[in-house]
Motif scaffolding. Structure first.
Motif, PDB file in Angstrom:
ATOM      1  N   UNK A 145       0.803  -1.227   0.000  1.00  0.00           N
ATOM      2  CA  UNK A 145       0.000   0.000   0.000  1.00  0.00           C
ATOM      3  C   UNK A 145       0.837   1.280   0.000  1.00  0.00           C
ATOM      4  N   UNK A 146       2.062   1.255   0.554  1.00  0.00           N
ATOM      5  CA  UNK A 146       2.891   2.462   0.601  1.00  0.00           C
ATOM      6  C   UNK A 146       3.256   2.966  -0.794  1.00  0.00           C
ATOM      7  N   UNK A 147       3.206   2.092  -1.817  1.00  0.00           N
ATOM      8  CA  UNK A 147       3.532   2.513  -3.183  1.00  0.00           C
ATOM      9  C   UNK A 147       2.504   3.495  -3.739  1.00  0.00           C
ATOM     10  N   UNK A 173      -4.173  -4.595   3.393  1.00  0.00           N
ATOM     11  CA  UNK A 173      -4.291  -3.306   2.710  1.00  0.00           C
ATOM     12  C   UNK A 173      -4.760  -2.199   3.652  1.00  0.00           C
ATOM     13  N   UNK A 174      -5.276  -2.556   4.807  1.00  0.00           N
ATOM     14  CA  UNK A 174      -5.778  -1.564   5.755  1.00  0.00           C
ATOM     15  C   UNK A 174      -4.668  -1.131   6.699  1.00  0.00           C
ATOM     16  N   UNK A 175      -4.377   0.155   6.726  1.00  0.00           N
ATOM     17  CA  UNK A 175      -3.408   0.727   7.661  1.00  0.00           C
ATOM     18  C   UNK A 175      -4.076   0.904   9.024  1.00  0.00           C
ATOM     19  N   UNK A 176      -3.456   0.367  10.074  1.00  0.00           N
ATOM     20  CA  UNK A 176      -4.031   0.447  11.422  1.00  0.00           C
ATOM     21  C   UNK A 176      -3.433   1.589  12.241  1.00  0.00           C
ATOM     22  N   UNK A 177      -2.155   1.620  12.380  1.00  0.00           N
ATOM     23  CA  UNK A 177      -1.458   2.648  13.150  1.00  0.00           C
ATOM     24  C   UNK A 177      -0.214   3.071  12.389  1.00  0.00           C
ATOM     25  N   UNK A 178       0.156   4.354  12.419  1.00  0.00           N
ATOM     26  CA  UNK A 178      -0.638   5.503  12.866  1.00  0.00           C
ATOM     27  C   UNK A 178      -1.516   6.024  11.739  1.00  0.00           C
ATOM     28  N   UNK A 179      -2.108   7.220  11.936  1.00  0.00           N
ATOM     29  CA  UNK A 179      -2.889   7.859  10.878  1.00  0.00           C
ATOM     30  C   UNK A 179      -1.962   8.183   9.707  1.00  0.00           C
TER      31      UNK A 179
END
Length: 823
Positions: A392-394, A415-421
């Motif tokens: 996902x960082x791409x 694919x879901x980022x949890x921490x941090x915002x």
């Protein structure tokens, strides 16, 4: 306004600057006259924010309007050309608005640390530094000289040394030339990427001398074969790897070493760019099957109609080959592709396949690259020279000519980022990014998420089905082993049924491999006293500690706390402490008793921490050096091994009993995905699912391979109980080290929200894990109709409540975490 610089034609110029901080707005700075012609949207500048802090900011817009407060001047311009595109900035702003965070938090997540310097940034001399000072100006030399004495400097120290405020441009020049590194970069132990290669010694430079080498190897068929292969490879490749020679000829490394002793060959290391997509030329793809031809035509038709496409293909159906065909067409037009994968470390096989077909037109981007490597890729993407495969960082890379976005395994929770915002979902951001670029989108999976399926059902996405495996290989035969019945019969083992053990033995006797799936790592998830039922828990979290036998340690999988197992119960003093439950380490340990001759390995977060550990483990399994691979959900992702004949799911009930509204969906996805690892090449595989609840409807759906039945039942359940995708859900969590304060904050904020939101708010309530990482928790859930205007209205109310809570006496320390579309 000038079209090239975006600056007003006359008067005082101001710039709105995005800073990598959790600020609710951009801040305005004045532009000194000498910098006016240097600034554009997307260029980095050095600014002072606060009393003494300096930051790298991004120019968002230039204008002539005074902001109404005292402004500070921009200190320096760091870039000659924009580093961030207008499209990127629009995506950042959308993410901040949709996911209830700030643009600064999105910027902090999206930029490599090399590109967002601050006063606290620590620099040190790089490993590639030499004493040659002829290429340095006076300021650069002063910094390098200081580093040779002090080893580390903060950017504040650099300002003191140079006796000037504006130092970021000097630092940028030194970083770009790799004279200095950021301290955290060196902790990643940056080394140039080198390949082990073979070449002729200087005695064999001419064609006649090379032909003469055959006399030296005439008595060895294997050496002759290696020499012939080397000469063949020389015609097509700029360098020849040792591994290529051994693979192509079947000769061992000892054969090549013998030729080195004879003076024919010599070994050397060839350095290659880390952003190179492949070590050789692009390869050719195999011909498409009839199913793939049909799928490709359907995808192209939906793309012409301007729709994203959901490709629903069973495991092994050849979806990746369809993506490759589309990617080659886009790259052939000189445009860019973004190929997203859930976790780059677990998908090495797909990456190799992409690089083999697409060559150096595509690079891998992920968090395990050091910052120099990431910046190298960043600049190549910005120049339009490179396409990217990554997690996902791409999504944050500065694409300038993006034409195709592929989201592989779109259902995956990684694919879901949890921490941090920002707590974003990579799949959804990918769709929006493609929309901004006017690019085409493909979402592919064997088990579509309910969100994507609903979008396809409503006609928002096109739907393409691939129901057969490539090459006509049958789907695996699935059998359920009844754990309850076996236990009632007095079976010898608590978590291996005779059915599974017998199938493992039969599979190994056929020379095939086995994958066993257990979704818990460690040896045992509970360490307890049978006398008083006291369980050893984490000191920071309300969770039990997991016992790890190899380390003889109890560990918390939430915060990382570790302790030595007590020899007696801390509550009652009993010496008879026991272990409860089963993890991957215990499965591996017990298998050695049942199958002492089997070659075993474990794949979980404990065994794959090193940078190369996972790749080496998968390589051993692929080469047949291992018989059984025991793992967590890592084994469900992107693995394709031709000798896997059996997959065993140790305990399906664990998946189905998880306290989450997505439990059935995730259980179905995991079981189908791991089952798909069996029999993918030459023969039908087999899957054994061990379960207590043999009649559970999800297990029946998996056995019958009936996704439509599963999704129909799950859709009705979600709609009836007001769960996504039929409502938009916002999860609100309050955190504080004191329980009384977080409860007071939750009660006050909940009252405000209840007044405005009525029945759309549930809570506040204490979650099942009431304390995490020393913080006590309170939670609320907001359910909103999937309507854009209503969602924005609710977010506005929520933001006001968060702001109001932050201004309330005694409650200013309560942290509020907002998660839109929790997963």
């Amino acid at each position: 306004m000038d079209q090239n610089t975006n600056t007003p034609a006359s008067g005082t110029i101001y710039a709105d600057i995005v800073l990598p901080l959790a600020l609710r707005q951009t801040y305005t700075f004045s532009v000194p006259e000498e910098m006016v012609n240097q600034l554009q949207t997307g260029i980095r500048v050095e600014v002072q924010f606060g009393r003494n802090k300096h930051y790298t900011g991004i120019v968002r817009r230039l204008h002539g309007k005074h902001p109404g407060y005292k402004v500070k001047p921009i200190l320096s311009v760091i870039d000659l050309e924009p580093l961030i595109t207008e499209t990127q900035l629009r995506m950042w702003e959308w993410m901040a608005g949709y996911y209830c965070c700030t643009v600064g938090e999105v910027m902090a997540a999206g930029l490599p640390s090399h590109l967002k310097l601050t006063s606290e940034t620590i620099i040190t001399l790089g490993p590639l530094f030499s004493d040659d000072a002829t290429q340095m100006d006076d300021q650069e030399y002063m910094i390098v000289e200081a580093l040779t004495l002090q080893h580390e400097l903060s950017l504040k120290d650099v300002r003191d040394i140079l006796q000037k405020k504006t130092v970021y441009p000097v630092i940028r020049r030194l970083l770009d030339r790799r004279i200095i590194f950021l301290k955290e970069e060196l902790q990643l132990k940056y080394k140039p990427k080198k390949l082990k290669c073979v070449r002729f010694t200087p005695a064999y430079t001419t064609e006649a001398e090379q032909i003469g080498a055959f006399e030296l190897v005439s008595k060895s068929e294997r050496q002759t074969a290696v020499l012939l292969e080397y000469l063949q490879l020389m015609r097509d490749k700029p360098f020849i790897r040792r591994v290529d020679l051994t693979k192509r000829t079947g000769a061992s490394d000892a054969v090549i070493k013998a030729m080195v002793k004879k003076g024919i060959f010599e070994f050397y290391e060839h350095e290659v760019s880390r952003i190179s997509g492949a070590e050789g030329e692009a390869g050719e793809a195999f011909d498409l099957s009839e199913q793939q031809v049909t799928a490709l035509a359907q995808v192209q038709g939906f793309h012409e109609a301007g729709k994203p496409v959901l490709v629903h293909g069973v495991t092994g159906s050849g979806k990746t080959r369809v993506y490759l065909e589309l990617m080659q067409a886009v790259l052939g037009q000189g445009k860019q592709v973004l190929y997203l994968l859930p976790e780059i470390a677990l998908t090495g096989q797909i990456v190799k396949r992409l690089q083999r077909v697409l060559g150096d037109k595509i690079a891998v981007y992920h968090s395990r690259l050091n910052n120099m490597e990431r910046v190298e890729i960043w600049k190549a993407v910005l120049a339009g020279e490179l396409s990217v495969v990554g997690p996902r960082s791409a999504l944050f890379l500065p694409f300038t000519n993006l034409d195709l976005v592929v989201v592989d395994e779109e259902h995956d929770s990684s694919y879901k980022q949890q921490e941090p915002a920002p707590r974003y979902h990579g799949r959804d951001v990918a769709v929006y990014l493609a929309h901004l670029h006017g690019a085409k989108t493909i979402l592919g999976t064997a088990t579509p998420s309910l969100e994507s399926w609903e979008n396809a059902r409503r006609g928002k996405y096109g739907l393409v089905s691939m129901p057969q495996r490539f090459g006509g290989i049958a789907m695996p035969a699935i059998e359920v082993a009844d754990l309850r019945e076996e236990n009632e019969k007095g079976v010898r083992h608590a978590f291996f049924t005779p059915t599974l053990i017998n199938e493992i033995k039969a599979t190994l006797e056929r020379g095939e491999q086995v994958i066993l799936f257990q979704n818990r790592r460690g040896f045992a998830p509970v360490y307890f006293c049978p006398t008083c039922d006291h369980t050893i828990e984490c000191v920071n979290c309300d969770v039990s500690l997991t016992y790890h036998k190899y380390q003889h340690r109890l560990r918390c999988h939430c915060c990382g706390y570790a302790a030595t197992p007590p020899e007696q119960c801390p509550a009652c003093g009993s010496p008879e402490m026991k272990l409860g439950g089963t993890g991957t380490e215990k499965i591996e340990d017990e298998l050695k008793i049942f199958l002492p001759d089997a070659r075993l390995a474990r794949m979980d977060a404990d065994t794959t921490r090193g940078k190369n550990a996972l790749g080496e483990l998968l390589s051993r399994f692929e080469l047949g050096e291992l018989d059984i691979l025991v793992g967590t959900q890592m084994v469900t992702k992107g693995l394709d091994f031709e000798k896997v004949g059996l997959v065993g799911i140790i305990n399906a009930d664990q998946l189905l009993r998880f306290p989450d509204f997505r439990a059935d969906e995730r259980a179905f996805q995991l079981m189908v995905q791991v089952a798909g690892r069996a029999g993918r090449k030459h023969r039908q595989g087999k899957v054994i699912i061990q379960a207590m609840e043999k009649g559970h409807p999800v297990i029946h759906d998996v056995i019958d391979e009936d996704y439509h039945r599963f999704i129909g039942r799950e859709s009705r359940h979600r709609a009836e109980h007001r769960f996504p995708p039929y409502v938009k859900m916002i999860h609100v969590q309050l955190r504080h080290p004191k329980r009384s304060i977080v409860e007071e904050g939750a009660k006050l904020m909940g009252g405000w929200l209840k007044h405005h939101l009525r029945d759309t708010l549930d809570g506040p309530f204490e979650p099942s894990v009431a304390r995490l990482r020393t913080y006590y928790l309170q939670e609320m859930v907001i359910r909103v109709k999937p309507d854009g205007k209503e969602l924005n209205r609710v977010k506005g109310i929520l933001q006001k409540a968060v702001t109001q809570l932050g201004k309330t006496e005694r409650l200013t320390g309560v942290r509020v975490v907002v998660d839109v579309d929790p997963y």
